[in-house]
Design a protein around this motif. Structure first.
Motif, short mmCIF file in Angstrom:
data_model
loop_
_atom_site.label_atom_id
_atom_site.label_comp_id
_atom_site.label_asym_id
_atom_site.label_seq_id
_atom_site.Cartn_x
_atom_site.Cartn_y
_atom_site.Cartn_z
N ASN A 83 61.92 -30.16 -15.11
CA ASN A 83 60.74 -30.08 -15.70
C ASN A 83 60.05 -28.54 -15.61
N SER B 173 62.55 -26.40 -17.48
CA SER B 173 62.08 -26.56 -19.13
C SER B 173 61.19 -25.63 -19.65
N ILE B 174 59.84 -25.88 -18.70
CA ILE B 174 58.72 -24.97 -19.14
C ILE B 174 59.08 -23.58 -19.09
N GLN C 154 58.54 -20.80 -22.23
CA GLN C 154 57.59 -19.57 -22.13
C GLN C 154 58.09 -18.32 -21.83
N THR D 195 51.39 -22.07 -14.63
CA THR D 195 52.78 -21.82 -15.51
C THR D 195 53.69 -21.17 -14.43
#
Length: 217
Positions: free
Chosen positions: A67, A70-71, A75, A166
């Motif tokens: 996860n 992938s983020i 970004q 983030t």
């Protein structure tokens, strides 16, 4: 169950804790001083970390890493913005809370055990106060092997969710500084609170007990 397991893995990674049950002892400087502090950036250290995890924790770790990556990929083209003041404060508090528990247990158990050792086998064997304190620290370290996991789980159940940052914000110096500051504050508060057994220890009684034992029959 999956959420709790994921929170546990996140807590260990987010706090920078060693994956073993003596993680809090290494952070407090009470255990494993001679162990290599090589970071998780080599196959050897990564393998050691994985082998110390349980099956459910490995599954959670794999899912969270996927996860996270992938983020991060999504970004890559986005201009990173530094964390807000509210996020910085939350990161600090998120790291402070569990380390209060670690510091409290470390000091409270060490003082209590060290005092009992000094007043029992310490007097019989004639060991010094520092030797009794060292044995008390040994008891504290052994207790930490089983209690560290409970402290981590308790911190997760208190509602302390992982800060919404983030991937780029996680690596920023502001976030790292806030995390380390929170750990330091937590240890200081926990160790001070863990000194409460001293209120129940009388120096006069200790000296009297030693004098009575030292008198010849």
């Amino acid at each position: 169950m999956l959420r709790l397991c994921a929170a546990s893995v996140r807590l260990r990674l987010g706090l920078g804790l060693h994956p073993s049950r003596v993680s809090w002892q290494r952070q407090l400087g009470t255990h494993g001083r001679k162990e290599s502090r090589e970071p998780l950036n080599s196959p050897k250290r990564a393998k050691e970390f994985i082998y110390r995890l349980q099956a459910g924790e490995r599954s959670c770790l794999l899912q969270e890493l996927q996860n996270f990556e992938s983020i991060a990929i999504a970004q890559e083209t986005v201009e990173p913005s530094p964390p807000t003041a509210a996020q910085i404060k939350y990161v600090l508090f998120h790291n402070t809370l569990p380390f209060i528990g670690f510091g409290f247990l470390d000091n409270a158990i060490m003082i209590s055990a060290g005092t009992q050792i000094e007043l029992s086998i310490g007097i019989t064997l004639g060991i010094s106060t520092m030797a009794a304190a060292a044995l008390g620290n040994l008891v504290s370290d052994l207790a930490g092997l089983g209690l560290a996991g409970y402290v981590e789980a308790l911190a997760s159940r208190l509602g302390m969710q992982v800060p919404e940052l983030t991937p780029k914000q996680v690596d920023m110096w502001q976030t790292r500084l806030s995390a380390h500051t929170g750990k330091a504050i937590g240890v200081v508060i926990g160790c001070i609170l863990g000194m409460f057994p001293l209120f129940f220890i009388s120096d006069d009684e200790d000296k009297k007990a030693k004098t009575d034992k030292a008198k010849p029959c």
